[in-house]
Design a protein around this motif. Sequence first.
Motif, PDB file in Angstrom:
ATOM      1  N   UNK A 290      98.810   2.739   0.922  1.00 19.02           N
ATOM      2  CA  UNK A 290      98.570   1.830  -0.202  1.00 19.02           C
ATOM      3  C   UNK A 290      97.683   0.665   0.216  1.00 19.02           C
ATOM      4  N   UNK A 291      97.812   0.240   1.467  1.00 16.86           N
ATOM      5  CA  UNK A 291      96.925  -0.809   1.969  1.00 16.86           C
ATOM      6  C   UNK A 291      95.484  -0.303   2.049  1.00 16.86           C
ATOM      7  N   UNK A 292      95.307   0.934   2.529  1.00 18.94           N
ATOM      8  CA  UNK A 292      93.960   1.521   2.560  1.00 18.94           C
ATOM      9  C   UNK A 292      93.407   1.651   1.145  1.00 18.94           C
TER      10      UNK A 292
ATOM     11  N   UNK B   8      89.117  17.896   4.826  1.00 15.19           N
ATOM     12  CA  UNK B   8      88.341  18.904   4.089  1.00 15.19           C
ATOM     13  C   UNK B   8      88.511  18.753   2.580  1.00 15.19           C
ATOM     14  N   UNK B   9      89.745  18.578   2.154  1.00 11.82           N
ATOM     15  CA  UNK B   9      90.018  18.469   0.723  1.00 11.82           C
ATOM     16  C   UNK B   9      89.407  17.204   0.141  1.00 11.82           C
ATOM     17  N   UNK B  10      89.602  16.085   0.806  1.00 11.39           N
ATOM     18  CA  UNK B  10      89.087  14.834   0.259  1.00 11.39           C
ATOM     19  C   UNK B  10      87.561  14.771   0.312  1.00 11.39           C
ATOM     20  N   UNK B  11      86.955  15.376   1.330  1.00 10.57           N
ATOM     21  CA  UNK B  11      85.491  15.432   1.370  1.00 10.57           C
ATOM     22  C   UNK B  11      84.965  16.221   0.173  1.00 10.57           C
ATOM     23  N   UNK B  12      85.618  17.321  -0.128  1.00 10.61           N
ATOM     24  CA  UNK B  12      85.219  18.113  -1.300  1.00 10.61           C
ATOM     25  C   UNK B  12      85.426  17.322  -2.593  1.00 10.61           C
ATOM     26  N   UNK B  13      86.539  16.607  -2.683  1.00 12.23           N
ATOM     27  CA  UNK B  13      86.807  15.815  -3.888  1.00 12.23           C
ATOM     28  C   UNK B  13      85.810  14.665  -4.046  1.00 12.23           C
ATOM     29  N   UNK B  14      85.414  14.058  -2.947  1.00 15.27           N
ATOM     30  CA  UNK B  14      84.402  13.001  -3.028  1.00 15.27           C
ATOM     31  C   UNK B  14      83.082  13.599  -3.510  1.00 15.27           C
ATOM     32  N   UNK B  15      82.721  14.760  -2.993  1.00  8.97           N
ATOM     33  CA  UNK B  15      81.489  15.419  -3.440  1.00  8.97           C
ATOM     34  C   UNK B  15      81.549  15.710  -4.940  1.00  8.97           C
TER      35      UNK B  15
ATOM     36  N   UNK C 209      85.655   6.020   0.104  1.00  8.04           N
ATOM     37  CA  UNK C 209      85.958   7.153   0.978  1.00  8.04           C
ATOM     38  C   UNK C 209      85.880   6.763   2.449  1.00  8.04           C
ATOM     39  N   UNK C 210      84.926   5.912   2.806  1.00 14.64           N
ATOM     40  CA  UNK C 210      84.756   5.501   4.201  1.00 14.64           C
ATOM     41  C   UNK C 210      85.932   4.675   4.713  1.00 14.64           C
ATOM     42  N   UNK C 211      86.679   4.083   3.814  1.00 13.70           N
ATOM     43  CA  UNK C 211      87.865   3.311   4.204  1.00 13.70           C
ATOM     44  C   UNK C 211      89.124   4.167   4.132  1.00 13.70           C
ATOM     45  N   UNK C 212      89.309   4.836   3.022  1.00 14.02           N
ATOM     46  CA  UNK C 212      90.564   5.519   2.756  1.00 14.02           C
ATOM     47  C   UNK C 212      90.725   6.798   3.598  1.00 14.02           C
ATOM     48  N   UNK C 213      89.714   7.632   3.666  1.00 11.88           N
ATOM     49  CA  UNK C 213      89.838   8.913   4.362  1.00 11.88           C
ATOM     50  C   UNK C 213      90.126   8.733   5.860  1.00 11.88           C
ATOM     51  N   UNK C 214      89.333   7.971   6.599  1.00 15.51           N
ATOM     52  CA  UNK C 214      89.650   7.807   8.023  1.00 15.51           C
ATOM     53  C   UNK C 214      91.003   7.103   8.259  1.00 15.51           C
ATOM     54  N   UNK C 215      91.300   6.140   7.390  1.00 14.17           N
ATOM     55  CA  UNK C 215      92.568   5.434   7.541  1.00 14.17           C
ATOM     56  C   UNK C 215      93.759   6.360   7.387  1.00 14.17           C
ATOM     57  N   UNK C 216      93.738   7.175   6.351  1.00 17.23           N
ATOM     58  CA  UNK C 216      94.831   8.115   6.141  1.00 17.23           C
ATOM     59  C   UNK C 216      94.840   9.210   7.199  1.00 17.23           C
ATOM     60  N   UNK C 217      93.658   9.673   7.577  1.00 12.96           N
ATOM     61  CA  UNK C 217      93.577  10.722   8.607  1.00 12.96           C
ATOM     62  C   UNK C 217      94.246  10.247   9.890  1.00 12.96           C
ATOM     63  N   UNK C 218      94.050   8.984  10.229  1.00 14.18           N
ATOM     64  CA  UNK C 218      94.641   8.468  11.463  1.00 14.18           C
ATOM     65  C   UNK C 218      96.165   8.451  11.409  1.00 14.18           C
ATOM     66  N   UNK C 219      96.734   8.497  10.225  1.00 18.29           N
ATOM     67  CA  UNK C 219      98.182   8.488  10.061  1.00 18.29           C
ATOM     68  C   UNK C 219      98.766   9.897  10.023  1.00 18.29           C
TER      69      UNK C 219
END
Length: 139
Positions: free
Chosen positions: A26-28, A93-100, A128-138
């Motif tokens: 939620x912070x991301x 993979x899923x979020x990259x496709x959704x961003x596209x 996407x540059x904030x949320x995807x890497x942040x969540x991926x790290x978790x």
Amino acid sequence: MSGTASIAPDVEPARVGQRALWLPGLAFAAEGAAAATVVAAVADAAGVSLEIAGERIPLLGFTQLALVFSVVGVALAAAFRRWSGRPARMFVRTTAALVAVSLLPDLLVPDVDAVTRVTLIVSHIAVAAIVIPGLRSRL
């Protein structure tokens, strides 16, 4: 009585892990929403119309949509964490496709000038540059 009794309650690991994902997630999401708003505010200050078919997109519209769809991303991350053998890989993979896919309306909707299109695309990428890497790290 046994000498090995614990006073700590039994905690299910999945629940602890879910909680550890949701709060930072939620912070991301909030950070991503703020980034989208900043992109739109800077573009607006630079004179970009931020109009689609003559309707102006309010700055809070950027905030709201970025926040809602980022929370959907947090839910996806939680689902992949729970049900996937490779949650980080599936999430990215899923979020990259959704961003596209999310960029398609920005590219295809008529009656939008080029600078507004670029602003919309940059706002998606900023979130996407904030949320995807942040969540991926978790994951």
